[in-house]
Motif scaffolding. Structure first.
Motif, PDB file in Angstrom:
ATOM      1  N   GLN A   5       2.999  -2.345 -15.008  1.00 63.28           N
ATOM      2  CA  GLN A   5       4.046  -2.844 -16.858  1.00 63.28           C
ATOM      3  C   GLN A   5       5.424  -3.536 -17.098  1.00 63.28           C
ATOM      4  O   GLN A   5       5.602  -4.148 -17.836  1.00 63.28           O
ATOM      5  CB  GLN A   5       4.575  -0.961 -16.995  1.00 63.28           C
ATOM      6  N   ILE A   6       5.887  -3.141 -16.006  1.00 62.45           N
ATOM      7  CA  ILE A   6       7.098  -3.916 -15.910  1.00 62.45           C
ATOM      8  C   ILE A   6       7.012  -5.406 -16.026  1.00 62.45           C
ATOM      9  O   ILE A   6       7.458  -6.912 -16.454  1.00 62.45           O
ATOM     10  CB  ILE A   6       8.025  -4.345 -14.594  1.00 62.45           C
ATOM     11  N   GLY A   7       5.794  -6.104 -15.018  1.00 62.02           N
ATOM     12  CA  GLY A   7       5.497  -7.290 -15.169  1.00 62.02           C
ATOM     13  C   GLY A   7       4.881  -8.306 -16.370  1.00 62.02           C
ATOM     14  O   GLY A   7       5.151  -8.757 -17.461  1.00 62.02           O
ATOM     15  N   ARG A   8       3.949  -7.194 -17.190  1.00 61.36           N
ATOM     16  CA  ARG A   8       3.976  -6.929 -18.479  1.00 61.36           C
ATOM     17  C   ARG A   8       4.666  -7.518 -19.619  1.00 61.36           C
ATOM     18  O   ARG A   8       5.065  -7.957 -20.438  1.00 61.36           O
ATOM     19  CB  ARG A   8       2.501  -6.127 -19.257  1.00 61.36           C
ATOM     20  N   ARG A   9       5.900  -6.262 -19.106  1.00 58.58           N
ATOM     21  CA  ARG A   9       6.886  -6.356 -19.833  1.00 58.58           C
ATOM     22  C   ARG A   9       7.399  -7.503 -20.049  1.00 58.58           C
ATOM     23  O   ARG A   9       7.985  -8.388 -21.128  1.00 58.58           O
ATOM     24  CB  ARG A   9       8.287  -5.592 -19.987  1.00 58.58           C
ATOM     25  N   ASN A  24       4.325   9.552  -6.732  1.00 58.09           N
ATOM     26  CA  ASN A  24       3.513   8.511  -5.920  1.00 58.09           C
ATOM     27  C   ASN A  24       3.475   7.481  -5.913  1.00 58.09           C
ATOM     28  O   ASN A  24       3.921   6.430  -7.588  1.00 58.09           O
ATOM     29  CB  ASN A  24       1.990   9.511  -5.350  1.00 58.09           C
ATOM     30  N   ASP A  25       3.069   6.145  -4.579  1.00 62.24           N
ATOM     31  CA  ASP A  25       2.755   5.343  -4.723  1.00 62.24           C
ATOM     32  C   ASP A  25       1.789   4.445  -5.970  1.00 62.24           C
ATOM     33  O   ASP A  25       1.826   3.389  -6.581  1.00 62.24           O
ATOM     34  CB  ASP A  25       2.714   4.359  -3.728  1.00 62.24           C
ATOM     35  N   GLU A  26       0.659   5.302  -6.271  1.00 57.99           N
ATOM     36  CA  GLU A  26       0.210   4.942  -7.126  1.00 57.99           C
ATOM     37  C   GLU A  26       0.929   4.826  -8.795  1.00 57.99           C
ATOM     38  O   GLU A  26       0.440   3.479  -9.624  1.00 57.99           O
ATOM     39  CB  GLU A  26      -1.490   5.585  -7.457  1.00 57.99           C
ATOM     40  N   GLN A  27       1.474   5.718  -9.424  1.00 54.30           N
ATOM     41  CA  GLN A  27       2.623   6.274 -10.441  1.00 54.30           C
ATOM     42  C   GLN A  27       2.806   4.129 -10.184  1.00 54.30           C
ATOM     43  O   GLN A  27       3.874   4.338 -11.611  1.00 54.30           O
ATOM     44  CB  GLN A  27       2.723   7.017 -10.434  1.00 54.30           C
ATOM     45  N   LYS A  28       3.992   4.706  -8.691  1.00 52.29           N
ATOM     46  CA  LYS A  28       5.124   3.603  -9.137  1.00 52.29           C
ATOM     47  C   LYS A  28       4.162   2.439  -9.329  1.00 52.29           C
ATOM     48  O   LYS A  28       4.768   1.818  -9.833  1.00 52.29           O
ATOM     49  CB  LYS A  28       6.277   3.158  -7.808  1.00 52.29           C
ATOM     50  N   ARG A  29       3.664   2.062  -8.321  1.00 49.42           N
ATOM     51  CA  ARG A  29       2.592   0.532  -9.037  1.00 49.42           C
ATOM     52  C   ARG A  29       2.322   0.351 -10.506  1.00 49.42           C
ATOM     53  O   ARG A  29       2.242  -0.167 -10.946  1.00 49.42           O
ATOM     54  CB  ARG A  29       1.497   0.201  -7.615  1.00 49.42           C
ATOM     55  N   HIS A  30       1.837   1.617 -10.867  1.00 50.43           N
ATOM     56  CA  HIS A  30       1.716   1.197 -12.525  1.00 50.43           C
ATOM     57  C   HIS A  30       2.985   0.327 -13.433  1.00 50.43           C
ATOM     58  O   HIS A  30       2.701   0.068 -13.890  1.00 50.43           O
ATOM     59  CB  HIS A  30       1.079   2.737 -12.508  1.00 50.43           C
ATOM     60  N   ILE A  31       3.835   1.561 -12.764  1.00 52.36           N
ATOM     61  CA  ILE A  31       5.381   1.382 -13.213  1.00 52.36           C
ATOM     62  C   ILE A  31       5.139  -0.910 -13.205  1.00 52.36           C
ATOM     63  O   ILE A  31       5.872  -1.142 -13.919  1.00 52.36           O
ATOM     64  CB  ILE A  31       5.682   2.103 -13.430  1.00 52.36           C
ATOM     65  N   TRP A  32       5.083  -0.851 -11.988  1.00 47.12           N
ATOM     66  CA  TRP A  32       4.963  -2.119 -11.390  1.00 47.12           C
ATOM     67  C   TRP A  32       4.486  -3.569 -12.327  1.00 47.12           C
ATOM     68  O   TRP A  32       5.188  -4.133 -12.870  1.00 47.12           O
ATOM     69  CB  TRP A  32       5.558  -2.411  -9.763  1.00 47.12           C
ATOM     70  N   THR A  92       1.189  -0.863  -0.085  1.00 47.44           N
ATOM     71  CA  THR A  92      -0.358   0.295   0.208  1.00 47.44           C
ATOM     72  C   THR A  92       1.477   1.586  -0.035  1.00 47.44           C
ATOM     73  O   THR A  92       0.427   2.680  -0.469  1.00 47.44           O
ATOM     74  CB  THR A  92      -1.567  -0.141   1.336  1.00 47.44           C
ATOM     75  N   GLN A  93       1.942   1.100   0.305  1.00 46.13           N
ATOM     76  CA  GLN A  93       2.972   2.148   0.599  1.00 46.13           C
ATOM     77  C   GLN A  93       4.516   1.707  -0.183  1.00 46.13           C
ATOM     78  O   GLN A  93       4.894   0.622   0.627  1.00 46.13           O
ATOM     79  CB  GLN A  93       2.992   2.893   1.358  1.00 46.13           C
ATOM     80  N   ASP A  94       5.146   2.749   0.219  1.00 46.18           N
ATOM     81  CA  ASP A  94       6.597   2.550  -0.317  1.00 46.18           C
ATOM     82  C   ASP A  94       6.943   2.074  -1.317  1.00 46.18           C
ATOM     83  O   ASP A  94       7.386   0.458  -0.782  1.00 46.18           O
ATOM     84  CB  ASP A  94       7.238   2.037   1.368  1.00 46.18           C
ATOM     85  N   LEU A  95       6.582   1.628  -2.491  1.00 44.47           N
ATOM     86  CA  LEU A  95       6.655   0.494  -3.787  1.00 44.47           C
ATOM     87  C   LEU A  95       8.686   1.230  -2.848  1.00 44.47           C
ATOM     88  O   LEU A  95       9.277   1.924  -3.938  1.00 44.47           O
ATOM     89  CB  LEU A  95       5.778   1.313  -4.612  1.00 44.47           C
ATOM     90  N   PRO A  96       9.467   0.007  -3.746  1.00 41.61           N
ATOM     91  CA  PRO A  96      10.608  -0.267  -4.216  1.00 41.61           C
ATOM     92  C   PRO A  96      10.634   0.138  -5.258  1.00 41.61           C
ATOM     93  O   PRO A  96      10.281   0.031  -6.196  1.00 41.61           O
ATOM     94  CB  PRO A  96      11.266  -1.703  -3.338  1.00 41.61           C
ATOM     95  N   SER A  97      12.360   0.519  -5.228  1.00 39.58           N
ATOM     96  CA  SER A  97      12.893   1.113  -6.764  1.00 39.58           C
ATOM     97  C   SER A  97      12.485  -0.908  -7.394  1.00 39.58           C
ATOM     98  O   SER A  97      13.006  -1.421  -6.538  1.00 39.58           O
ATOM     99  CB  SER A  97      13.730   1.385  -7.119  1.00 39.58           C
ATOM    100  N   PRO A  98      12.433  -1.089  -8.936  1.00 45.34           N
ATOM    101  CA  PRO A  98      12.742  -2.376  -9.577  1.00 45.34           C
ATOM    102  C   PRO A  98      14.339  -2.061  -9.764  1.00 45.34           C
ATOM    103  O   PRO A  98      14.870  -3.350 -10.420  1.00 45.34           O
ATOM    104  CB  PRO A  98      11.643  -2.058 -10.548  1.00 45.34           C
ATOM    105  N   CYS A 121      15.708  -4.093 -15.519  1.00 51.08           N
ATOM    106  CA  CYS A 121      14.505  -3.028 -14.533  1.00 51.08           C
ATOM    107  C   CYS A 121      13.008  -2.972 -15.433  1.00 51.08           C
ATOM    108  O   CYS A 121      12.222  -3.039 -15.495  1.00 51.08           O
ATOM    109  CB  CYS A 121      15.071  -2.471 -13.486  1.00 51.08           C
ATOM    110  N   LEU A 122      13.467  -3.269 -17.021  1.00 52.78           N
ATOM    111  CA  LEU A 122      12.325  -3.353 -17.670  1.00 52.78           C
ATOM    112  C   LEU A 122      11.904  -1.953 -17.874  1.00 52.78           C
ATOM    113  O   LEU A 122      10.785  -1.756 -17.901  1.00 52.78           O
ATOM    114  CB  LEU A 122      11.447  -4.072 -17.396  1.00 52.78           C
ATOM    115  N   ARG A 123      12.425  -0.902 -17.411  1.00 55.38           N
ATOM    116  CA  ARG A 123      12.086   0.488 -17.405  1.00 55.38           C
ATOM    117  C   ARG A 123      12.392   1.221 -18.428  1.00 55.38           C
ATOM    118  O   ARG A 123      13.394   1.138 -19.034  1.00 55.38           O
ATOM    119  CB  ARG A 123      12.098   1.262 -15.790  1.00 55.38           C
ATOM    120  N   THR A 124      11.706   2.518 -18.707  1.00 55.77           N
ATOM    121  CA  THR A 124      12.743   3.189 -19.740  1.00 55.77           C
ATOM    122  C   THR A 124      12.993   4.232 -19.222  1.00 55.77           C
ATOM    123  O   THR A 124      12.843   4.451 -17.438  1.00 55.77           O
ATOM    124  CB  THR A 124      10.934   3.668 -20.381  1.00 55.77           C
ATOM    125  N   LEU A 125      13.866   4.903 -19.626  1.00 52.33           N
ATOM    126  CA  LEU A 125      14.505   5.833 -19.649  1.00 52.33           C
ATOM    127  C   LEU A 125      13.220   6.420 -18.665  1.00 52.33           C
ATOM    128  O   LEU A 125      14.067   7.399 -17.495  1.00 52.33           O
ATOM    129  CB  LEU A 125      15.565   6.432 -20.435  1.00 52.33           C
TER     130      LEU A 125
END
Length: 74
Positions: free
Chosen positions: A66-70, A56-64, A19-25, A42-46
């Motif tokens: 996306q990482i799973g899908r990638r 924020n955590d919601e935005q980080k969750r969205h990237i996580w 719910t909070q403090d999502l770590p960097s991938p 980490c399968l992230r874009t630049l």
């Protein structure tokens, strides 16, 4: 799938469930794949990497998510 990406992929459900403090991938394998436009560690874009600290955590969750899908498409 490379071992580092397997570890990253296995973390996705746990991190997305936080719910909070999502770590960097980041896995300290910082190599950009020019063709895919993704970091091979980490399968992230630049832009996702550059923005991470100000998201924020919601935005980080969205990237996580996306990482799973990638990772599933590798």
């Amino acid at each position: 799938m490379k071992p580092a990406l397997q570890r990253l992929y296995k973390r996705v459900p746990q991190v997305v469930g936080q719910t909070q403090d999502l770590p960097s991938p980041c896995q300290s394998i910082c190599v950009m794949d020019a063709e895919a436009d993704l970091c091979t560690g980490c399968l992230r874009t630049l832009s996702e990497i550059a923005a991470w600290g100000s998201l924020n955590d919601e935005q980080k969750r969205h990237i996580w998510v996306q990482i799973g899908r990638r990772a599933e498409n590798i």
